[in-house]
Scaffold this motif. Structure first.
Motif, PDB file in Angstrom:
ATOM      1  N   HIS A  11       0.840  -1.201   0.000  1.00  0.00           N
ATOM      2  CA  HIS A  11       0.000   0.000   0.000  1.00  0.00           C
ATOM      3  C   HIS A  11       0.871   1.245   0.000  1.00  0.00           C
ATOM      4  O   HIS A  11       1.544   1.533   0.983  1.00  0.00           O
ATOM      5  CB  HIS A  11      -0.918   0.025   1.215  1.00  0.00           C
ATOM      6  CG  HIS A  11      -1.827  -1.153   1.270  1.00  0.00           C
ATOM      7  ND1 HIS A  11      -2.915  -1.284   0.452  1.00  0.00           N
ATOM      8  CD2 HIS A  11      -1.783  -2.269   2.023  1.00  0.00           C
ATOM      9  CE1 HIS A  11      -3.511  -2.428   0.711  1.00  0.00           C
ATOM     10  NE2 HIS A  11      -2.848  -3.034   1.654  1.00  0.00           N
ATOM     11  N   GLU A  31       5.043  -3.383   1.737  1.00  0.00           N
ATOM     12  CA  GLU A  31       5.509  -2.377   2.679  1.00  0.00           C
ATOM     13  C   GLU A  31       6.811  -1.797   2.157  1.00  0.00           C
ATOM     14  O   GLU A  31       7.577  -2.457   1.460  1.00  0.00           O
ATOM     15  CB  GLU A  31       5.695  -2.987   4.060  1.00  0.00           C
ATOM     16  CG  GLU A  31       4.371  -3.349   4.697  1.00  0.00           C
ATOM     17  CD  GLU A  31       4.502  -3.647   6.170  1.00  0.00           C
ATOM     18  OE1 GLU A  31       5.422  -3.110   6.826  1.00  0.00           O
ATOM     19  OE2 GLU A  31       3.679  -4.416   6.668  1.00  0.00           O
ATOM     20  N   SER A  58       2.820   6.190   2.024  1.00  0.00           N
ATOM     21  CA  SER A  58       2.369   4.827   2.312  1.00  0.00           C
ATOM     22  C   SER A  58       1.070   4.898   3.110  1.00  0.00           C
ATOM     23  O   SER A  58       0.716   5.941   3.672  1.00  0.00           O
ATOM     24  CB  SER A  58       3.435   4.056   3.098  1.00  0.00           C
ATOM     25  OG  SER A  58       3.670   4.651   4.357  1.00  0.00           O
ATOM     26  N   LYS A  60      -1.021   2.480   5.939  1.00  0.00           N
ATOM     27  CA  LYS A  60      -1.018   1.289   6.793  1.00  0.00           C
ATOM     28  C   LYS A  60      -1.877   1.574   8.014  1.00  0.00           C
ATOM     29  O   LYS A  60      -1.789   2.647   8.610  1.00  0.00           O
ATOM     30  CB  LYS A  60       0.402   0.948   7.216  1.00  0.00           C
ATOM     31  CG  LYS A  60       0.510  -0.316   8.027  1.00  0.00           C
ATOM     32  CD  LYS A  60       1.959  -0.651   8.319  1.00  0.00           C
ATOM     33  CE  LYS A  60       2.013  -1.951   9.117  1.00  0.00           C
ATOM     34  NZ  LYS A  60       3.383  -2.302   9.464  1.00  0.00           N
ATOM     35  N   ASP A  61      -2.704   0.606   8.372  1.00  0.00           N
ATOM     36  CA  ASP A  61      -3.574   0.725   9.548  1.00  0.00           C
ATOM     37  C   ASP A  61      -4.398   2.016   9.516  1.00  0.00           C
ATOM     38  O   ASP A  61      -4.511   2.733  10.509  1.00  0.00           O
ATOM     39  CB  ASP A  61      -2.740   0.653  10.843  1.00  0.00           C
ATOM     40  CG  ASP A  61      -2.010  -0.674  10.984  1.00  0.00           C
ATOM     41  OD1 ASP A  61      -2.549  -1.709  10.529  1.00  0.00           O
ATOM     42  OD2 ASP A  61      -0.894  -0.674  11.531  1.00  0.00           O
TER      43      ASP A  61
END
Length: 96
Positions: A11, A31, A58, A60-61
């Motif tokens: 991502h 990643e 990026s 993430k979460d």
């Protein structure tokens, strides 16, 4: 105009704009590790790069992280939010 698309696992997105008008966009499906980061950093710091229009981001979460550069102000918007923003700006009606 030449178009080239690269897709990697994970991502994120790397967008490189050059001073001569060329652009390169890489969608990441992995990643960002040290090797990937350093490769993009070298391209970003090259004298031919337009750093004002280039970026590495990026996701993430549910959090966007800008590692370097300047993503567009609308970057974080969903497709529907951006579509509505453009509709309000330009006044088009979807029924047309």
């Amino acid at each position: 105009m030449e178009y080239k698309e690269e897709i990697w696992s994970g991502h994120g997105i790397f967008h490189l704009a050059k001073k001569d008008g060329q652009t390169k966009t890489i969608l990441l499906n992995c990643e960002i590790n040290t090797d990937i980061f350093e490769g993009f950093r070298v391209e970003f710091l090259d004298e031919s790069a337009n750093q004002e229009e280039s970026y590495l981001v990026s996701y993430k979460d549910k959090v966007f992280t800008t590692h370097f550069g300047n993503p567009p102000v609308y970057f974080h918007l969903s497709f529907q939010e951006r579509k509505e923003q453009l509709r309000l700006k330009y006044g088009y009606d979807e029924s047309e």
